[in-house]
Design a protein around this motif. Structure first.
Motif, short mmCIF file in Angstrom:
data_model
loop_
_atom_site.label_atom_id
_atom_site.label_comp_id
_atom_site.label_asym_id
_atom_site.label_seq_id
_atom_site.Cartn_x
_atom_site.Cartn_y
_atom_site.Cartn_z
N LYS A 40 0.82 -1.21 0.00
CA LYS A 40 0.00 0.00 0.00
C LYS A 40 0.87 1.27 0.00
O LYS A 40 0.48 2.30 -0.55
CB LYS A 40 -0.90 0.01 1.24
N GLU A 99 -6.68 0.34 -2.19
CA GLU A 99 -5.63 0.13 -3.20
C GLU A 99 -4.42 1.00 -2.87
O GLU A 99 -4.55 2.03 -2.18
CB GLU A 99 -6.15 0.48 -4.59
N ASN A 104 -5.92 10.85 5.90
CA ASN A 104 -6.25 9.47 6.24
C ASN A 104 -5.05 8.56 5.96
O ASN A 104 -4.35 8.73 4.96
CB ASN A 104 -7.45 8.99 5.42
N ASP A 127 -0.02 10.38 -1.52
CA ASP A 127 -0.58 11.63 -1.04
C ASP A 127 0.58 12.61 -0.90
O ASP A 127 1.41 12.46 0.00
CB ASP A 127 -1.28 11.42 0.30
N LEU A 165 -2.69 5.92 4.54
CA LEU A 165 -2.71 5.27 3.23
C LEU A 165 -2.82 3.75 3.33
O LEU A 165 -3.32 3.10 2.41
CB LEU A 165 -1.45 5.64 2.45
N ASP A 220 -1.81 3.87 -2.99
CA ASP A 220 -2.07 5.25 -3.38
C ASP A 220 -0.94 6.13 -2.86
O ASP A 220 -0.09 5.69 -2.08
CB ASP A 220 -3.41 5.70 -2.79
N ARG A 255 -6.37 2.36 2.88
CA ARG A 255 -7.09 2.47 1.60
C ARG A 255 -7.16 1.11 0.90
O ARG A 255 -6.32 0.23 1.12
CB ARG A 255 -6.40 3.51 0.71
#
Length: 235
Positions: A42, A204, A197, A208, A199, A206, A202
């Protein structure tokens, strides 16, 4: 860039494992220790983005693979937490790291005495709890009933597959007993310090950019406080 490094294996042998290296000759080099298992997937792109930002800020970094990780040819089922700790300490020495950034359960692998940062650290039991819960939910959706206690007992006795990861009995038992203990030479970074939030929650992988910027800002602020001089290595 990616390089191969001589990772120790049981019995005193070494085998080549890969490492992502950001090296521009700066005085500080950060050993990046990722989360374990699915959380590593992730956050892989996010940690690469953090390393690039560190490079632009005058800080080198290295993220080594260990046996059973990513493209390693070593079977995950044969690995142990103690073996990973030894390998990570060897990586710190091989690459000459001055600090470590450990993420989530990666904090269980920080070499003794190495200063740096533990980002949202957790212990092994907490990590296993989430993996066990995911397996029981998947079993229920498939029309089977499995209890976390029974799965854990199997894991201790013979190993178990959790969320697609084949954990051997040694690794499972070591993770169950691995508690995160804060180290006074290391700064704990909470997700609230980063904002946004997490990661790893999540669905999938991602990235940030704001969170990456915030994390790098904390790291560089700490380093500038330790050594306000030049970030370049002396001639």
């Amino acid at each position: 860039m990616f390089v191969e490094w001589p990772c120790p294996r049981p019995g005193g042998e070494t085998a080549g494992e890969m490492a992502r290296v950001q090296d521009n000759g700066h005085a500080h080099r950060v050993l990046v220790i990722p989360p374990l298992f699915d959380e590593a997937n992730k956050l892989r792109a996010q940690l690469a983005a953090v390393m690039r930002r560190l490079g632009r800020a005058g800080v080198d970094s290295v993220l080594p693979d260990l046996p059973g990780w990513n493209e390693s040819t070593a079977p995950l089922s044969e690995q142990s937490l103690s073996g990973w700790r030894s390998a990570m300490a060897s990586a710190a020495g091989h690459f000459g790291t001055s600090h470590a950034l450990a993420v989530r359960a990666g904090a269980l692998l920080v070499p003794d005495g190495l200063p740096g940062w533990d980002y949202a650290p957790i212990g092994g039991r907490q990590m296993l709890r989430g993996m066990l819960r995911a397996r029981t939910i998947a079993a229920r959706e498939a029309g089977r009933e499995e209890s976390s206690d029974a799965i854990a007992e199997t894991g201790r006795r013979e190993g178990v597959e959790l969320a697609g990861w084949q954990l051997g009995p040694t690794l499972f038992a070591e993770l169950e007993g691995a508690e995160y203990t804060p180290d006074p030479v290391r700064k704990t970074i909470a997700q609230s310090d980063i904002c946004g939030n997490p990661l790893w929650l999540r669905a999938e992988p991602d990235t940030d950019s704001d969170q990456a910027d915030a994390l790098v800002a904390i790291i560089t602020h700490t380093l500038s406080s330790e050594n306000p001089g030049s970030s370049e290595k002396p001639e």
